[in-house]
Motif scaffolding. Structure first.
Motif, PDB file in Angstrom:
ATOM      1  N   ILE A  33       0.833  -1.206   0.000  1.00  0.00           N
ATOM      2  CA  ILE A  33       0.000   0.000   0.000  1.00  0.00           C
ATOM      3  C   ILE A  33       0.865   1.252   0.000  1.00  0.00           C
ATOM      4  O   ILE A  33       0.454   2.273  -0.521  1.00  0.00           O
ATOM      5  CB  ILE A  33      -1.025   0.031   1.163  1.00  0.00           C
ATOM      6  CG1 ILE A  33      -0.366   0.016   2.520  1.00  0.00           C
ATOM      7  CG2 ILE A  33      -2.009  -1.104   1.061  1.00  0.00           C
ATOM      8  CD1 ILE A  33      -1.381   0.176   3.653  1.00  0.00           C
ATOM      9  N   ALA A  36       1.201   2.845  -3.463  1.00  0.00           N
ATOM     10  CA  ALA A  36      -0.081   3.055  -4.140  1.00  0.00           C
ATOM     11  C   ALA A  36       0.045   3.991  -5.347  1.00  0.00           C
ATOM     12  O   ALA A  36      -0.551   3.740  -6.398  1.00  0.00           O
ATOM     13  CB  ALA A  36      -1.118   3.591  -3.157  1.00  0.00           C
ATOM     14  N   ARG A  40      -1.058   2.757  -8.967  1.00  0.00           N
ATOM     15  CA  ARG A  40      -2.163   3.349  -9.717  1.00  0.00           C
ATOM     16  C   ARG A  40      -1.733   3.738 -11.132  1.00  0.00           C
ATOM     17  O   ARG A  40      -2.519   3.615 -12.070  1.00  0.00           O
ATOM     18  CB  ARG A  40      -2.686   4.595  -8.974  1.00  0.00           C
ATOM     19  CG  ARG A  40      -3.416   4.273  -7.680  1.00  0.00           C
ATOM     20  CD  ARG A  40      -3.818   5.572  -6.995  1.00  0.00           C
ATOM     21  NE  ARG A  40      -4.395   5.345  -5.676  1.00  0.00           N
ATOM     22  CZ  ARG A  40      -4.095   6.085  -4.606  1.00  0.00           C
ATOM     23  NH1 ARG A  40      -3.228   7.084  -4.688  1.00  0.00           N
ATOM     24  NH2 ARG A  40      -4.663   5.827  -3.445  1.00  0.00           N
ATOM     25  N   ALA A  43      -1.814   0.564 -13.078  1.00  0.00           N
ATOM     26  CA  ALA A  43      -3.195   0.130 -13.341  1.00  0.00           C
ATOM     27  C   ALA A  43      -3.808   0.974 -14.462  1.00  0.00           C
ATOM     28  O   ALA A  43      -4.449   0.446 -15.374  1.00  0.00           O
ATOM     29  CB  ALA A  43      -4.031   0.240 -12.071  1.00  0.00           C
ATOM     30  N   ASP A  53      -9.332  -6.271 -16.832  1.00  0.00           N
ATOM     31  CA  ASP A  53      -9.520  -6.268 -15.380  1.00  0.00           C
ATOM     32  C   ASP A  53      -8.146  -6.116 -14.736  1.00  0.00           C
ATOM     33  O   ASP A  53      -7.195  -6.789 -15.127  1.00  0.00           O
ATOM     34  CB  ASP A  53     -10.160  -7.603 -14.953  1.00  0.00           C
ATOM     35  CG  ASP A  53     -10.437  -7.686 -13.456  1.00  0.00           C
ATOM     36  OD1 ASP A  53     -10.464  -6.635 -12.793  1.00  0.00           O
ATOM     37  OD2 ASP A  53     -10.644  -8.815 -12.960  1.00  0.00           O
ATOM     38  N   HIS A  55      -6.611  -6.408 -11.030  1.00  0.00           N
ATOM     39  CA  HIS A  55      -6.864  -6.704  -9.619  1.00  0.00           C
ATOM     40  C   HIS A  55      -5.587  -6.505  -8.822  1.00  0.00           C
ATOM     41  O   HIS A  55      -4.521  -6.960  -9.229  1.00  0.00           O
ATOM     42  CB  HIS A  55      -7.348  -8.143  -9.435  1.00  0.00           C
ATOM     43  CG  HIS A  55      -7.411  -8.531  -7.986  1.00  0.00           C
ATOM     44  ND1 HIS A  55      -8.385  -8.054  -7.149  1.00  0.00           N
ATOM     45  CD2 HIS A  55      -6.591  -9.293  -7.214  1.00  0.00           C
ATOM     46  CE1 HIS A  55      -8.186  -8.523  -5.931  1.00  0.00           C
ATOM     47  NE2 HIS A  55      -7.104  -9.280  -5.940  1.00  0.00           N
ATOM     48  N   ILE A  56      -5.708  -5.850  -7.685  1.00  0.00           N
ATOM     49  CA  ILE A  56      -4.526  -5.586  -6.870  1.00  0.00           C
ATOM     50  C   ILE A  56      -4.629  -6.295  -5.531  1.00  0.00           C
ATOM     51  O   ILE A  56      -5.601  -6.123  -4.805  1.00  0.00           O
ATOM     52  CB  ILE A  56      -4.335  -4.080  -6.671  1.00  0.00           C
ATOM     53  CG1 ILE A  56      -4.316  -3.438  -8.059  1.00  0.00           C
ATOM     54  CG2 ILE A  56      -3.065  -3.788  -5.881  1.00  0.00           C
ATOM     55  CD1 ILE A  56      -3.865  -2.040  -8.141  1.00  0.00           C
ATOM     56  N   TRP A  58      -3.263  -5.939  -2.283  1.00  0.00           N
ATOM     57  CA  TRP A  58      -2.501  -4.993  -1.473  1.00  0.00           C
ATOM     58  C   TRP A  58      -1.908  -5.707  -0.270  1.00  0.00           C
ATOM     59  O   TRP A  58      -2.565  -6.544   0.351  1.00  0.00           O
ATOM     60  CB  TRP A  58      -3.401  -3.863  -0.968  1.00  0.00           C
ATOM     61  CG  TRP A  58      -3.971  -2.978  -2.020  1.00  0.00           C
ATOM     62  CD1 TRP A  58      -5.269  -2.942  -2.449  1.00  0.00           C
ATOM     63  CD2 TRP A  58      -3.277  -1.960  -2.767  1.00  0.00           C
ATOM     64  NE1 TRP A  58      -5.419  -1.969  -3.413  1.00  0.00           N
ATOM     65  CE2 TRP A  58      -4.221  -1.356  -3.625  1.00  0.00           C
ATOM     66  CE3 TRP A  58      -1.950  -1.511  -2.789  1.00  0.00           C
ATOM     67  CZ2 TRP A  58      -3.894  -0.325  -4.506  1.00  0.00           C
ATOM     68  CZ3 TRP A  58      -1.629  -0.493  -3.664  1.00  0.00           C
ATOM     69  CH2 TRP A  58      -2.576   0.093  -4.517  1.00  0.00           C
TER      70      TRP A  58
ATOM     71  N   LEU B  63      -8.751   2.999  -7.946  1.00  0.00           N
ATOM     72  CA  LEU B  63      -8.808   1.738  -8.692  1.00  0.00           C
ATOM     73  C   LEU B  63     -10.239   1.367  -9.030  1.00  0.00           C
ATOM     74  O   LEU B  63     -10.529   0.864 -10.123  1.00  0.00           O
ATOM     75  CB  LEU B  63      -8.167   0.617  -7.873  1.00  0.00           C
ATOM     76  CG  LEU B  63      -6.696   0.333  -8.111  1.00  0.00           C
ATOM     77  CD1 LEU B  63      -6.480  -0.096  -9.553  1.00  0.00           C
ATOM     78  CD2 LEU B  63      -5.798   1.507  -7.789  1.00  0.00           C
ATOM     79  N   VAL B  75     -16.941  -8.073 -16.960  1.00  0.00           N
ATOM     80  CA  VAL B  75     -16.141  -7.997 -15.728  1.00  0.00           C
ATOM     81  C   VAL B  75     -16.901  -7.212 -14.658  1.00  0.00           C
ATOM     82  O   VAL B  75     -16.992  -7.633 -13.502  1.00  0.00           O
ATOM     83  CB  VAL B  75     -14.759  -7.355 -16.013  1.00  0.00           C
ATOM     84  CG1 VAL B  75     -14.014  -7.066 -14.705  1.00  0.00           C
ATOM     85  CG2 VAL B  75     -13.934  -8.270 -16.903  1.00  0.00           C
TER      86      VAL B  75
END
Ligand SMILES: [Zn+2]
Ligand SMILES: [Zn+2]
Ligand SMILES: [Zn+2]
Ligand SMILES: [Zn+2]
Lengths: 413, 413
Positions: A33, A36, A40, A43, A53, A55-56, A58, B63, B75
């Motif tokens: 985290i 982040a 981001r 992402a 998609d 997906h993280i 954390w 996110l 999704v």
């Protein structure tokens, strides 16, 4: 100081050269985290590249430590089924997996190493199916790093937290070639050099390698059909990717029953947050029969006792001592970087892809062919400017592979 | 400005008065990564109180928004099985669940509300089993809030980001009574007042409530055996807990077929990040047959179209207009706070615990008894200083329950 644009270039490199994300593919990211902001960016770029998609998963060092300090053994020693399902679901969907590692090397200092081993073992057993996907390159995956405050201060103890983070960003950006005008092109060239080295070694088909250095005299048999890998890999679907960034190694597998002699570490090993330093292992017929450590002996013992395969080798890797990591003069306390400073070997599981047809062999056949299996795979450094390596050919003749810590073979083409 | 000590007091209150964490119990926390500091305090305290495991589901507004903006419908409209398994596993283990909400009210501004409804519906269907645990108080759970920058700036648009966060902390700490010397004792007293109110109403057993205010003339039948709840609840295991902090309401369920007339909202409703404001609903025999909205009409339509039950009511709640939330004079754009400013009703699922024996009834019986079911449960405010409520007794006689937005019954004991 690294600016926004450089971070964007790094994110781009991780997605293109790292996991080589394809349109309409899912992306699973493991990230702290504290990272982040960078996560981001990754992402956002992934979606721009057409990810369906992102997906993280954390993670937070502080929570991890709190758990190790407080949770009872039955919680530490069990791995949740939903987490297995999560990983399997993304793997089965053909997702790319990007791990952003930034762990404090001292995270688990003072934590009972038996509890760490317990957690690692539980994770290793539970994640067997998922590990098949990564270790056999059934999906594309990549490990990169970004600085966190704790890690940066470990690498630069004399600096302020903020300055240390800036300096670690600078070091990482340099080592992963993001400071080049065109990092993607720089990686293509770098991948080519590693390709040349592995092709020479694959033609030579040495029967044995003989490592000689202060505290090291080790003969290491290479199994019939062994393959040298390095740089980029190619997934089952034919997608080229780079599992590690940085990476400077070409690597293969030793024969699990064919390692003899003594080897000394040349850099500290960070295992599950605990440091093992200045240690020596003695092998007979592939198995560690004796060991000593100036620091972290208990942790080393727990590592070796994880299972049968943890006392045998799963990897041998050649890295010239003049690698960018080595040139930085830094100790990162992070295997991703430190293993690319010098030659190393790994205790534990071998990559089946280091043997011709290995991905399709069952456990029994792999064992017969000398391929080690274990819940762990732990690299440690044995290279230095004093390391010489001889290659012993089929006919018993010997030639120089490494001299004074660097290639004696002509890998520059 | 709120200091470390106050945050510790808040964390303590959330764990003791909120979820009432027991020794050797697991704790699942839902938290935004922006709230990592506070979340770590909660986790540390939970372990100190003897929690066996603290699991954190980290979320990140940015996110979430990126996904809504970019991911394809298939999704957005699917809810992962591993996430269901995760929640079910903790619920079945009897874990306490603490949700730390801090969402930017404008998070989903401009996002197609059909996609938001699609995601909510998928989540609602997939999480049916887990929702049984919370809505029937089979486990202890609590929802609290902490400020984030975006949310704080929405509440205090004229302030700098930093000042807005400080001001929102101050407001929250006041409203949840953490600024009292002994917040836990303050909550015990507060819970007692709510207990008195609900006991009076439970003795009265009104057949109907009649709401009268500008734009509102609504008759709302209460089913036989309805129960008023409010303040603390008691879990199946007999553990007292506070599902919402703050909470100022006593609430029950309207009869799903017994609502008639028109009702006007008095505060904006934030639904999945989109605002619906100044809206009016007209009911016939429990069902919304007409609606109007000055803002967010499309979002309201999607909400009403979620399923059959989304057009009927699942809750009626009485909150005096002089509540601390109301006194703050702020609009929080966050239901947890705004619903405690004034009387409200909810579209969608009713709490079976608001009917005698409701927790043990099957779907068919619940329907016959007038208990609404739906994938959603969405509160909106209808209270103001102009609201009068009459209670209609069994014998047809009428008495004042609320006058000018506050209790006409003697709830202070
Ligand atoms: Zn390696
Ligand atoms: Zn390795
Ligand atoms: Zn309510
Ligand atoms: Zn409600």
């Amino acid at each position: 100081m690294v600016n926004q644009q450089t971070k964007e270039k790094y994110a781009d490199l991780a997605l293109r050269t790292g996991v080589n994300l394809q349109e309409n593919q899912a992306l699973m990211i493991n990230a702290p985290i504290e990272g982040a902001d960078f996560t981001r960016i990754v992402a956002r770029k992934a979606y721009e590249m057409g990810a369906k998609d992102v997906h993280i998963n954390w993670a937070d060092d502080e929570l991890t430590r709190l758990k190790y300090e407080n949770a009872p053994d039955e919680v530490i020693g069990s791995f949740p089924e939903w987490k297995v399902k999560l990983h399997d679901a993304y793997a089965e969907d053909g997702a790319a997996v990007l791990s952003i590692k930034a762990t404090n090397p001292d995270l688990l200092k003072g934590i009972d190493s038996a509890r760490v081993a317990m957690a690692n073992k539980a994770a290793g057993e539970a994640m067997k199916n998922f590990r098949q996907y990564t270790m056999n390159d059934r999906i594309t995956w990549s490990i990169i790093s970004i600085p966190t405050g704790d890690w940066a201060q470990k690498v630069f103890p004399e600096k302020s937290r903020e300055d240390a983070v800036d300096s670690l960003w600078d070091a990482i950006v340099n080592i992963v070639r993001v400071d080049k005008d065109d990092p993607i092109a720089a990686w293509e060239e770098h991948n080519k050099t590693l390709e040349t080295a592995r092709e020479i070694l694959n033609r030579k088909k040495y029967k044995k390698l003989h490592f000689k250095a202060p505290g090291t005299d080790l003969e290491l048999e290479l199994p019939d059909g062994h393959l040298w890998k390095g740089g980029s890999a190619v997934s089952e679907q034919g997608t080229q990717f780079n599992p590690n960034m940085p990476t400077e190694e070409v690597f293969s597998m030793p024969h699990k029953y064919g390692v003899n002699g003594t080897v000394s570490s040349t850099k500290p090993l960070n295992y599950g947050g605990n440091l093992i330093d200045n240690f020596t292992l003695t092998f007979e017929n592939g198995k560690v029969v004796d060991f000593q450590a100036e620091q972290g002996g208990e942790t080393l013992k727990h590592l070796l006792d994880t299972d049968e395969g943890a006392r045998r080798l799963g990897e041998v890797a050649l890295v010239p001592n003049e690698s960018p990591v080595s040139q930085s003069g830094l100790i990162f306390y992070n295997t991703l970087f430190d293993e690319n400073a010098s030659c190393h070997i790994a205790l534990g599981k071998a990559y089946p892809t280091n043997l011709e047809g290995g991905s399709d062999m069952d456990a029994n056949t792999l064992d017969k062919r000398g391929v080690n299996d274990s819940l762990v795979h732990v690299d440690f450094m044995i290279g230095s400017e004093n390391l010489d390596i001889d290659g012993i050919l089929e006919d018993g003749s010997t030639e120089a592979v490494f001299r004074n810590g660097t290639w004696a073979l002509n890998v520059k083409g």
